[in-house]
Design a protein around this motif. Structure first.
Motif, PDB file in Angstrom:
ATOM      1  N   ALA A  72       0.855  -1.183   0.000  1.00  0.00           N
ATOM      2  CA  ALA A  72       0.000   0.000   0.000  1.00  0.00           C
ATOM      3  C   ALA A  72       0.892   1.234   0.000  1.00  0.00           C
ATOM      4  O   ALA A  72       2.039   1.186   0.454  1.00  0.00           O
ATOM      5  N   ALA A  73       0.382   2.328  -0.523  1.00  0.00           N
ATOM      6  CA  ALA A  73       1.143   3.577  -0.558  1.00  0.00           C
ATOM      7  C   ALA A  73       0.192   4.741  -0.363  1.00  0.00           C
ATOM      8  O   ALA A  73      -0.978   4.689  -0.774  1.00  0.00           O
ATOM      9  N   LEU A  74       0.692   5.771   0.288  1.00  0.00           N
ATOM     10  CA  LEU A  74      -0.087   6.984   0.525  1.00  0.00           C
ATOM     11  C   LEU A  74       0.736   8.172   0.072  1.00  0.00           C
ATOM     12  O   LEU A  74       1.887   8.338   0.492  1.00  0.00           O
ATOM     13  N   PHE A  75       0.158   8.980  -0.798  1.00  0.00           N
ATOM     14  CA  PHE A  75       0.832  10.161  -1.319  1.00  0.00           C
ATOM     15  C   PHE A  75       0.052  11.404  -0.912  1.00  0.00           C
ATOM     16  O   PHE A  75      -1.177  11.444  -1.050  1.00  0.00           O
ATOM     17  N   LEU A  76       0.767  12.409  -0.403  1.00  0.00           N
ATOM     18  CA  LEU A  76       0.153  13.679  -0.032  1.00  0.00           C
ATOM     19  C   LEU A  76       0.668  14.787  -0.943  1.00  0.00           C
ATOM     20  O   LEU A  76       1.837  14.774  -1.355  1.00  0.00           O
ATOM     21  N   THR A  80       3.473  23.422  -2.055  1.00  0.00           N
ATOM     22  CA  THR A  80       4.444  24.354  -2.645  1.00  0.00           C
ATOM     23  C   THR A  80       4.785  23.968  -4.079  1.00  0.00           C
ATOM     24  O   THR A  80       4.722  24.793  -4.998  1.00  0.00           O
ATOM     25  N   SER A  81       5.150  22.695  -4.289  1.00  0.00           N
ATOM     26  CA  SER A  81       5.580  22.236  -5.613  1.00  0.00           C
ATOM     27  C   SER A  81       4.460  21.606  -6.416  1.00  0.00           C
ATOM     28  O   SER A  81       4.573  21.466  -7.635  1.00  0.00           O
ATOM     29  N   GLY A  82       3.385  21.191  -5.754  1.00  0.00           N
ATOM     30  CA  GLY A  82       2.308  20.497  -6.446  1.00  0.00           C
ATOM     31  C   GLY A  82       2.573  19.024  -6.635  1.00  0.00           C
ATOM     32  O   GLY A  82       1.712  18.297  -7.153  1.00  0.00           O
ATOM     33  N   GLU A  83       3.753  18.544  -6.241  1.00  0.00           N
ATOM     34  CA  GLU A  83       4.089  17.129  -6.399  1.00  0.00           C
ATOM     35  C   GLU A  83       3.362  16.287  -5.345  1.00  0.00           C
ATOM     36  O   GLU A  83       2.937  16.781  -4.306  1.00  0.00           O
ATOM     37  N   LEU A  84       3.286  15.005  -5.631  1.00  0.00           N
ATOM     38  CA  LEU A  84       2.757  14.047  -4.666  1.00  0.00           C
ATOM     39  C   LEU A  84       3.939  13.409  -3.958  1.00  0.00           C
ATOM     40  O   LEU A  84       4.886  12.941  -4.599  1.00  0.00           O
ATOM     41  N   VAL A  85       3.884  13.357  -2.627  1.00  0.00           N
ATOM     42  CA  VAL A  85       5.027  12.913  -1.828  1.00  0.00           C
ATOM     43  C   VAL A  85       4.606  11.734  -0.956  1.00  0.00           C
ATOM     44  O   VAL A  85       3.582  11.793  -0.266  1.00  0.00           O
ATOM     45  N   SER A  86       5.404  10.676  -0.986  1.00  0.00           N
ATOM     46  CA  SER A  86       5.223   9.539  -0.090  1.00  0.00           C
ATOM     47  C   SER A  86       6.412   9.481   0.850  1.00  0.00           C
ATOM     48  O   SER A  86       7.562   9.342   0.410  1.00  0.00           O
ATOM     49  N   ILE A 153      -6.285  16.146  -1.236  1.00  0.00           N
ATOM     50  CA  ILE A 153      -5.006  16.374  -0.550  1.00  0.00           C
ATOM     51  C   ILE A 153      -3.990  15.288  -0.858  1.00  0.00           C
ATOM     52  O   ILE A 153      -2.860  15.335  -0.378  1.00  0.00           O
ATOM     53  N   GLY A 154      -4.353  14.292  -1.680  1.00  0.00           N
ATOM     54  CA  GLY A 154      -3.425  13.217  -2.015  1.00  0.00           C
ATOM     55  C   GLY A 154      -4.163  12.028  -2.609  1.00  0.00           C
ATOM     56  O   GLY A 154      -5.284  12.144  -3.111  1.00  0.00           O
ATOM     57  N   ALA A 155      -3.506  10.873  -2.556  1.00  0.00           N
ATOM     58  CA  ALA A 155      -4.093   9.642  -3.095  1.00  0.00           C
ATOM     59  C   ALA A 155      -3.586   8.457  -2.287  1.00  0.00           C
ATOM     60  O   ALA A 155      -2.480   8.489  -1.725  1.00  0.00           O
ATOM     61  N   ILE A 156      -4.399   7.400  -2.224  1.00  0.00           N
ATOM     62  CA  ILE A 156      -4.027   6.175  -1.533  1.00  0.00           C
ATOM     63  C   ILE A 156      -4.240   5.019  -2.498  1.00  0.00           C
ATOM     64  O   ILE A 156      -5.241   4.983  -3.230  1.00  0.00           O
ATOM     65  N   GLU A 157      -3.287   4.076  -2.537  1.00  0.00           N
ATOM     66  CA  GLU A 157      -3.415   2.946  -3.448  1.00  0.00           C
ATOM     67  C   GLU A 157      -2.974   1.662  -2.761  1.00  0.00           C
ATOM     68  O   GLU A 157      -2.128   1.675  -1.862  1.00  0.00           O
ATOM     69  N   VAL A 158      -3.588   0.569  -3.185  1.00  0.00           N
ATOM     70  CA  VAL A 158      -3.217  -0.771  -2.727  1.00  0.00           C
ATOM     71  C   VAL A 158      -2.864  -1.612  -3.944  1.00  0.00           C
ATOM     72  O   VAL A 158      -3.449  -1.434  -5.029  1.00  0.00           O
ATOM     73  N   LEU A 159      -1.920  -2.541  -3.762  1.00  0.00           N
ATOM     74  CA  LEU A 159      -1.407  -3.351  -4.870  1.00  0.00           C
ATOM     75  C   LEU A 159      -1.533  -4.828  -4.558  1.00  0.00           C
ATOM     76  O   LEU A 159      -1.269  -5.263  -3.432  1.00  0.00           O
ATOM     77  N   ASN A 160      -1.926  -5.592  -5.557  1.00  0.00           N
ATOM     78  CA  ASN A 160      -1.934  -7.056  -5.517  1.00  0.00           C
ATOM     79  C   ASN A 160      -2.781  -7.611  -4.379  1.00  0.00           C
ATOM     80  O   ASN A 160      -2.288  -7.894  -3.282  1.00  0.00           O
ATOM     81  N   LYS A 161      -4.049  -7.771  -4.662  1.00  0.00           N
ATOM     82  CA  LYS A 161      -4.962  -8.354  -3.690  1.00  0.00           C
ATOM     83  C   LYS A 161      -4.528  -9.777  -3.383  1.00  0.00           C
ATOM     84  O   LYS A 161      -4.287 -10.582  -4.264  1.00  0.00           O
ATOM     85  N   ARG A 162      -4.425 -10.101  -2.095  1.00  0.00           N
ATOM     86  CA  ARG A 162      -3.897 -11.399  -1.690  1.00  0.00           C
ATOM     87  C   ARG A 162      -4.980 -12.442  -1.531  1.00  0.00           C
ATOM     88  O   ARG A 162      -4.769 -13.608  -1.815  1.00  0.00           O
TER      89      ARG A 162
END
Length: 373
Positions: A72-76, A80-86, A153-162
């Protein structure tokens, strides 16, 4: 994506009763278990509001468990830069994704939910990390994170359902279905709320620290001002008298049956001062009075006041004693010797000098503080 199931989840038995399918019941139980875990996780996440990094780690670990996912990953969004940061990664390094780039960038820009059963079949997926690490990304589910004002304010993603589960066609599927989207949406709402509360808590803590710093500085200033005030008061009044005035706001007059008062002044000060620079008479008086202060302190006398070139001190008050007369005479002799020495030095230098006059009286005294200022 999961196809729409048009078959009812029950069957009618020979007895005319309706029976729910075992798969449907298991699905309800699994959904209930997930919701219970989500409620439990919400309570633990609330406990990490004071530590932003700990909250991020808690969100990542929790969403992996709830969504039965490998990663799983969370990006905010960096405002200032507009980038997404994890900030929570496997190697502890920070990951930055340009705005609108890749899957998380697209989700954070558009607010769209992306559910991909095969990542390699989607042109938006970047295989660079897979090629570098040897990991094989298959299914992806990514959603936006919103604040209370419904701003992304960001995005959350999950990978590969087990968890292997039957899909609507009865096959075993390792992709995210509609119920997974609903569950991640609920989790994303909870995570967004916690992150916003953590930010508010952090801002409140910074304001608290700033206020405490200002209070500490102000307290220090007041303490220093009090010390200066006390020091000035002790320069004007005896210690016991000053303490009573600070405590009660006034000093009750007292009668002392026996005390000794010493008064000194200088003869010819006015005439000599006329031929001196403006600051010279004050400097000369200061040097003399500093020595007088030290002398009477050594002999147990209390300074009463100075008035122009006059200096007054007393023994036997405010604390009565039997040696006040001797103490006063010894102090007066020491002061006289000092002034005689000063006279001899100035005479040799051809400079004008002040002649000291000393008066001593022993007897009853009424002591008090007169006036308001």
């Amino acid at each position: 994506m999961q196809s729409q199931n048009t078959q009812p989840p029950w069957r009618t038995g020979q007895d005319g009763r309706k029976y729910l399918s075992a798969g449907f019941v298991r699905g309800l139980q699994a959904q209930n278990n997930r919701l219970q875990r989500l409620m439990q996780i919400s309570r633990t996440m609330m406990a990490d509001l004071s530590d932003h990094d700990a909250l991020l780690r808690r969100i990542i670990e929790s969403v992996k468990q709830v969504m039965d996912s490998d990663l799983a990953a969370l990006f905010l969004t960096d405002t200032t830069s507009g980038e997404l940061v994890s900030r929570v990664t496997l190697d502890g390094s920070e990951i930055r994704v340009p705005a609108g780039q890749g899957i998380v960038g697209h989700v954070a820009r558009t607010g769209e939910t992306i559910n991909i059963p095969d990542a390699y079949a989607d042109s938006r997926f970047d295989r660079t990390n897979d090629l570098r690490s040897g990991y094989r990304t298959r299914s992806i589910l990514c959603m936006p994170l919103y604040c209370h004002a419904r701003e992304i304010i960001g995005a959350i993603e999950v990978l590969n359902k087990r968890a292997a589960r039957p899909d609507d066609a009865g096959d075993i599927a390792d992709v995210y279905g509609l119920e997974d989207e609903d569950l991640l949406a609920a989790f994303a709402a909870l995570a967004g709320m916690c992150l916003e509360n953590a930010q508010a808590y952090e801002q409140l803590d910074l304001e608290r620290q700033s206020l405490e710093s200002k209070v500490a500085a102000r307290t220090k200033d007041l303490a220093e001002a009090k010390e200066d005030s006390d020091r000035l008061l002790l320069n004007i009044l005896p210690g016991e008298t000053a303490e009573e005035i600070k405590r009660t706001g006034r000093y009750e007059p007292r009668r002392y049956e026996e005390a000794t008062v010493v008064f000194t002044d200088f003869e010819g000060v006015t005439g000599i001062a006329e031929g001196m620079a403006a600051d010279e008479p004050i400097g000369e008086l200061d040097r003399c009075f500093v020595y007088f202060d030290e002398t009477i302190a050594r002999n147990g006398l209390e300074k009463i006041k100075t008035l122009g070139d006059g200096y007054m001190c007393a023994g036997g008050l405010p604390a009565a004693n039997r040696t006040h007369a001797v103490d006063a005479v010894l102090a007066a002799l020491e002061i006289q010797a000092f002034m005689n020495q000063m006279r001899d030095i100035k005479r040799e230098l051809g400079e004008p000098f002040w002649e000291l006059r000393v008066g001593i009286h022993t007897g009853p005294v009424i002591a008090g503080v007169a006036g308001k200022h």
